[in-house]
Design an enzyme around this catalytic site. Structure first.
Site, PDB file in Angstrom:
ATOM      1  NE  ARG A   1      -3.513   2.527   2.569  1.00 22.60           N
ATOM      2  CZ  ARG A   1      -4.473   2.617   1.948  1.00 22.60           C
ATOM      3  NH1 ARG A   1      -5.171   1.988   0.940  1.00 22.60           N
ATOM      4  NH2 ARG A   1      -5.425   4.123   2.173  1.00 22.60           N
TER       5      ARG A   1
ATOM      6  CB  ILE B   1      -5.932   6.216  -1.671  1.00 23.04           C
ATOM      7  CG1 ILE B   1      -4.932   6.812  -2.701  1.00 23.04           C
ATOM      8  CG2 ILE B   1      -5.689   4.651  -1.603  1.00 23.04           C
ATOM      9  CD1 ILE B   1      -3.449   6.760  -2.263  1.00 23.04           C
ATOM     10  CB  SER B   2     -11.159   3.690  -0.626  1.00 20.25           C
ATOM     11  OG  SER B   2     -11.916   4.171  -1.542  1.00 20.25           O
ATOM     12  CD  GLN B   3     -12.232   4.329   5.872  1.00 16.75           C
ATOM     13  OE1 GLN B   3     -12.783   5.556   5.652  1.00 16.75           O
ATOM     14  NE2 GLN B   3     -12.360   3.792   6.997  1.00 16.75           N
TER      15      GLN B   3
END
Length: 257
Positions: A41, A69-71
């Site tokens: 990530r 960027i999504s959690q």
């Protein structure tokens, strides 16, 4: 001034990574979290937010306020709802940096990911190639409408909030039995919560399988985006106004140069 060594930063990042995935394993399927652990990530996070790579929060992308960027927990939730299988052809709308694409690539045969911002599409493509995700194809296009390729997909994941209408063009890419996971509603983005919805395409249209409220996503734009639908409502309301008052409005050419 206290300086934190590179070793200290690395240890802190590893500790944060361990804590994140330990928590995700408690809530989500092992298969999904295993795939996420195989994706670095930190390689997909904006360098300005590198130290926050493994926080369970959305990460901004410098210079692109309309993208993020999504959690990790949201990525896990959406991926689990989608349930990609090793022979599936998957389409993702909203590439951003390519993180969700990389997760999907671990679980499916082929991923087509669509990004409307050409610069983001290009950088994501370069990043995914550098990290050897050979089964991901990045497409720079309007993800709200029907595009080609592919002709049809088994799974569709949309990472921006979609206008609540079954007439959204991208749904045409689904064949009967295909699954779509997307946020519905949330016109004001971060200021408005929306539902995370799983739908299944049938011979007669779309049917809802799961609705999870309380999520925040940036609204999708484009030919079938929020702005287009809202403008359509405004045009209809404008026409209804004059018609209700019995006034025949004539459209004349603009006199402006």
């Amino acid at each position: 001034m206290i300086h934190v060594s590179e070793t200290g930063r690395s240890i802190a990042l590893l500790n944060a990574r361990h804590e994140l995935y330990t928590n995700l394993y408690r809530e989500f399927d092992k298969r999904i979290v295993d795939a996420m652990t195989r994706v670095p990530r930190e390689e997909f996070v904006d360098p300005a937010y590198y130290a926050s790579s493994f926080k369970d929060s959305a990460q901004p992308i410098t210079g692109y306020e309309s993208s993020s960027i999504s959690q990790p927990s949201t990525v896990a939730r959406m991926t689990q709802l989608l349930d990609p299988q090793e022979e599936d052809i998957v389409c993702e709308i909203g590439t951003a940096t390519g993180y969700q694409s990389a997760v999907l690539a671990q679980l499916s045969k082929q991923v087509f990911t669509v990004e409307s911002i050409p610069e983001l599409a290009y950088s994501a493509e370069q990043r995914l190639q550098r990290l050897n995700y050979r089964n991901v194809r990045v497409i720079a296009d309007d993800g709200s409408r029907r595009f080609s390729p592919p002709e049809f997909v088994d799974k569709l994941l949309i990472t921006a909030s979609v206008f609540p209408s079954i007439q959204v063009g991208i749904y045409e890419i689904l064949k009967p039995g295909s699954v779509c996971v997307c946020p519905i509603g949330g016109v004001n983005g971060e200021n408005t919560k929306c539902d995370l919805v799983k739908m299944i395409k049938t011979d007669n249209g779309m049917t809802i399988d799961t609705v999870l409220p309380g999520y925040r996503f940036i609204p999708i734009e484009g030919a079938y985006g929020w702005s287009s639908y809202i403008q359509g409502f405004i045009n209809h309301a404008n026409a209804d106004f004059y018609e209700s008052l019995g006034y025949q409005k004539k459209v004349s050419a603009s006199t402006e140069e």
